[in-house]
Design a protein around this motif. Structure first.
Motif, mmCIF file in Angstrom:
data_model
loop_
_atom_site.group_PDB
_atom_site.id
_atom_site.type_symbol
_atom_site.label_atom_id
_atom_site.label_comp_id
_atom_site.label_asym_id
_atom_site.label_seq_id
_atom_site.Cartn_x
_atom_site.Cartn_y
_atom_site.Cartn_z
ATOM 1 N N SER A 84 0.937 -0.779 -0.085
ATOM 2 C CA SER A 84 0.229 0.086 0.571
ATOM 3 C C SER A 84 0.786 1.290 0.246
ATOM 4 N N ARG A 85 0.136 2.574 -0.347
ATOM 5 C CA ARG A 85 1.334 3.970 -0.867
ATOM 6 C C ARG A 85 0.995 4.227 0.406
ATOM 7 N N GLY A 86 2.844 4.910 1.012
ATOM 8 C CA GLY A 86 3.362 5.034 2.181
ATOM 9 C C GLY A 86 3.592 4.221 3.580
ATOM 10 N N ASP A 87 3.642 2.789 3.025
ATOM 11 C CA ASP A 87 3.230 1.783 3.808
ATOM 12 C C ASP A 87 4.759 1.398 3.983
ATOM 13 N N GLU A 88 5.982 2.100 4.369
ATOM 14 C CA GLU A 88 7.491 2.050 4.399
ATOM 15 C C GLU A 88 7.898 1.134 5.154
ATOM 16 N N ARG A 89 7.234 1.033 6.722
ATOM 17 C CA ARG A 89 8.106 -0.003 7.048
ATOM 18 C C ARG A 89 7.546 -1.656 6.722
ATOM 19 N N GLY A 90 6.411 -1.622 6.290
ATOM 20 C CA GLY A 90 6.096 -2.898 5.342
ATOM 21 C C GLY A 90 7.264 -3.269 4.904
ATOM 22 N N LYS A 91 7.659 -2.165 3.773
ATOM 23 C CA LYS A 91 8.446 -2.090 2.283
ATOM 24 C C LYS A 91 9.628 -3.686 2.901
ATOM 25 N N VAL A 92 10.383 -2.218 3.641
ATOM 26 C CA VAL A 92 11.520 -2.444 4.664
ATOM 27 C C VAL A 92 11.644 -3.518 4.768
ATOM 28 N N ALA A 94 9.655 -6.079 4.612
ATOM 29 C CA ALA A 94 9.653 -7.162 3.284
ATOM 30 C C ALA A 94 10.815 -7.717 2.938
ATOM 31 N N LEU A 95 11.567 -6.403 2.206
ATOM 32 C CA LEU A 95 13.097 -6.362 1.573
ATOM 33 C C LEU A 95 14.121 -6.866 2.279
ATOM 34 N N ASP A 96 13.774 -7.002 3.664
ATOM 35 C CA ASP A 96 15.088 -7.126 4.539
ATOM 36 C C ASP A 96 15.202 -8.736 5.315
ATOM 37 N N LEU A 97 13.504 -9.272 4.992
ATOM 38 C CA LEU A 97 13.254 -10.719 5.370
ATOM 39 C C LEU A 97 13.341 -11.526 3.901
ATOM 40 N N GLY A 98 13.612 -11.064 2.242
ATOM 41 C CA GLY A 98 14.559 -11.569 1.436
ATOM 42 C C GLY A 98 13.213 -11.361 0.164
ATOM 43 N N ALA A 99 12.601 -10.397 0.225
ATOM 44 C CA ALA A 99 11.661 -10.089 -0.670
ATOM 45 C C ALA A 99 12.380 -9.267 -2.000
ATOM 46 N N ASP A 100 12.565 -9.735 -3.583
ATOM 47 C CA ASP A 100 13.441 -8.719 -4.302
ATOM 48 C C ASP A 100 13.196 -7.803 -4.621
ATOM 49 N N ASP A 101 11.666 -7.424 -4.514
ATOM 50 C CA ASP A 101 11.060 -6.055 -4.638
ATOM 51 C C ASP A 101 9.654 -5.690 -4.648
ATOM 52 N N PHE A 102 9.171 -4.438 -4.605
ATOM 53 C CA PHE A 102 7.756 -4.577 -4.564
ATOM 54 C C PHE A 102 7.750 -2.997 -5.642
ATOM 55 N N VAL A 103 6.285 -3.064 -5.829
ATOM 56 C CA VAL A 103 5.448 -2.318 -6.228
ATOM 57 C C VAL A 103 4.438 -2.169 -5.654
ATOM 58 N N THR A 104 4.194 -0.172 -5.633
ATOM 59 C CA THR A 104 2.652 -0.018 -4.897
ATOM 60 C C THR A 104 1.757 0.587 -5.566
ATOM 61 N N LYS A 105 0.352 0.223 -4.420
ATOM 62 C CA LYS A 105 -0.742 0.332 -5.178
ATOM 63 C C LYS A 105 -1.022 1.411 -5.429
ATOM 64 N N PRO A 106 -1.751 2.169 -5.847
ATOM 65 C CA PRO A 106 -2.314 1.320 -7.220
ATOM 66 C C PRO A 106 -1.009 1.275 -8.117
ATOM 67 N N PHE A 107 -0.609 0.550 -8.501
ATOM 68 C CA PHE A 107 0.151 0.205 -10.177
ATOM 69 C C PHE A 107 -0.136 0.508 -11.356
ATOM 70 N N GLY A 108 0.864 0.543 -11.911
ATOM 71 C CA GLY A 108 0.090 0.878 -13.445
ATOM 72 C C GLY A 108 1.147 -0.690 -13.948
ATOM 73 N N MET A 109 0.464 -1.467 -14.649
ATOM 74 C CA MET A 109 1.256 -2.928 -15.419
ATOM 75 C C MET A 109 2.012 -2.381 -16.195
ATOM 76 N N ALA A 110 2.201 -1.497 -16.812
ATOM 77 C CA ALA A 110 4.023 -1.784 -17.901
ATOM 78 C C ALA A 110 4.934 -1.742 -16.631
ATOM 79 N N GLU A 111 4.802 -1.027 -15.425
ATOM 80 C CA GLU A 111 5.953 -1.076 -14.467
ATOM 81 C C GLU A 111 5.814 -2.918 -14.048
ATOM 82 N N LEU A 112 4.580 -2.463 -13.608
ATOM 83 C CA LEU A 112 4.292 -4.900 -12.963
ATOM 84 C C LEU A 112 5.353 -5.148 -13.916
ATOM 85 N N LEU A 113 5.398 -5.224 -15.020
ATOM 86 C CA LEU A 113 5.798 -6.523 -15.618
ATOM 87 C C LEU A 113 7.106 -5.631 -16.172
#
Length: 229
Positions: A84-92, A94-113
């Motif tokens: 979700s937009r503004g969820d910096e704590r959740g992003k950090v 997730a990334l520290d646990l091993g996620a590779d990337d994040f996309v913020t909702k709402p997202f464009g399909m071109a960016e997601l692809l």
């Protein structure tokens, strides 16, 4: 047999799953769907997807717990977090646990692809990452420890080189402040030190350090090296 690259969507909102299914299918993906973290873990083990799109707000467990369990089990499945937009704590987290990337909702399909393609490229790279990197007139050869800009050698301090090496190894992926501090300094510390070194790197590598095009800032999260090209 299902055609397309298997992609596991972990999302409890049916409209978002429907949007992703109808958008990703025509782009060469075989979509597998899960509504809960438990289903995600089961399908990840059974279906062996090539990439996972993971919402953090699931009904049975936090998405970060899904990441923790997968990484604890040794899985190297590329994981892109849908946050979700503004969820910096959740992003950090997730990334520290091993996620590779994040996309913020709402997202464009071109960016997601684009993010999915980058994650799939990382999957087939050697474990150490691609030692060669080029963006514009900047060339980095980690095998020879040689960095040039417009054909001229760029001299870096040991810490600057360590930071750039990590960014190049994970080009296109977000590295959190904590991750960089741990790898370069061996412990979490004052992020201001990191910002100073990033500023110095930009002075040496960017055409306009005030408007960086190579070392990008993910506000409140960390830094990302642009995809090579």
């Amino acid at each position: 047999m299902n055609d397309g690259v298997p992609i596991l969507i972990v999302e409890d909102e049916p409209p978002i799953r429907r949007l992703l299914r109808t958008s990703l299918g025509p782009n060469g993906f075989h979509v597998i769907e899960a509504e809960t973290g438990g289903q995600a873990l089961d399908l990840a083990a059974r279906e062996k997807p090539d990439v996972m799109l993971l919402d953090l707000g699931l009904p049975d467990m936090d998405g970060s717990e899904v990441i923790r369990r997968l990484r604890s089990a040794g899985s190297r499945l590329p994981i892109i977090v849908l946050s979700s937009r503004g969820d910096e704590r959740g992003k950090v987290e997730a990334l520290d646990l091993g996620a590779d990337d994040f996309v913020t909702k709402p997202f464009g399909m071109a960016e997601l692809l684009a993010r999915i393609r980058a994650a799939l490229r990382h999957r087939v790279q050697d474990q150490g990452g691609d030692p060669l990197f080029q963006a514009g007139d900047v060339h980095v050869d980690l095998m020879r420890r040689r960095i040039t800009r417009a054909g001229e050698a760029v001299k870096l301090s040991p810490k600057e080189y360590d930071i750039l090496r990590l960014l190049v190894t994970h080009a296109g992926k977000v590295l959190t402040h904590r991750m960089l501090m741990q790898e370069v300094w061996g412990a979490a510390g004052d992020v201001q030190y990191l910002r100073i070194y990033i500023r110095q790197l930009r002075q040496k590598l960017e055409r306009d350090p005030e408007r960086p095009e190579i070392i990008l800032t993910e506000t409140g999260v960390g830094y990302r090296l642009v995809e090579p090209g």
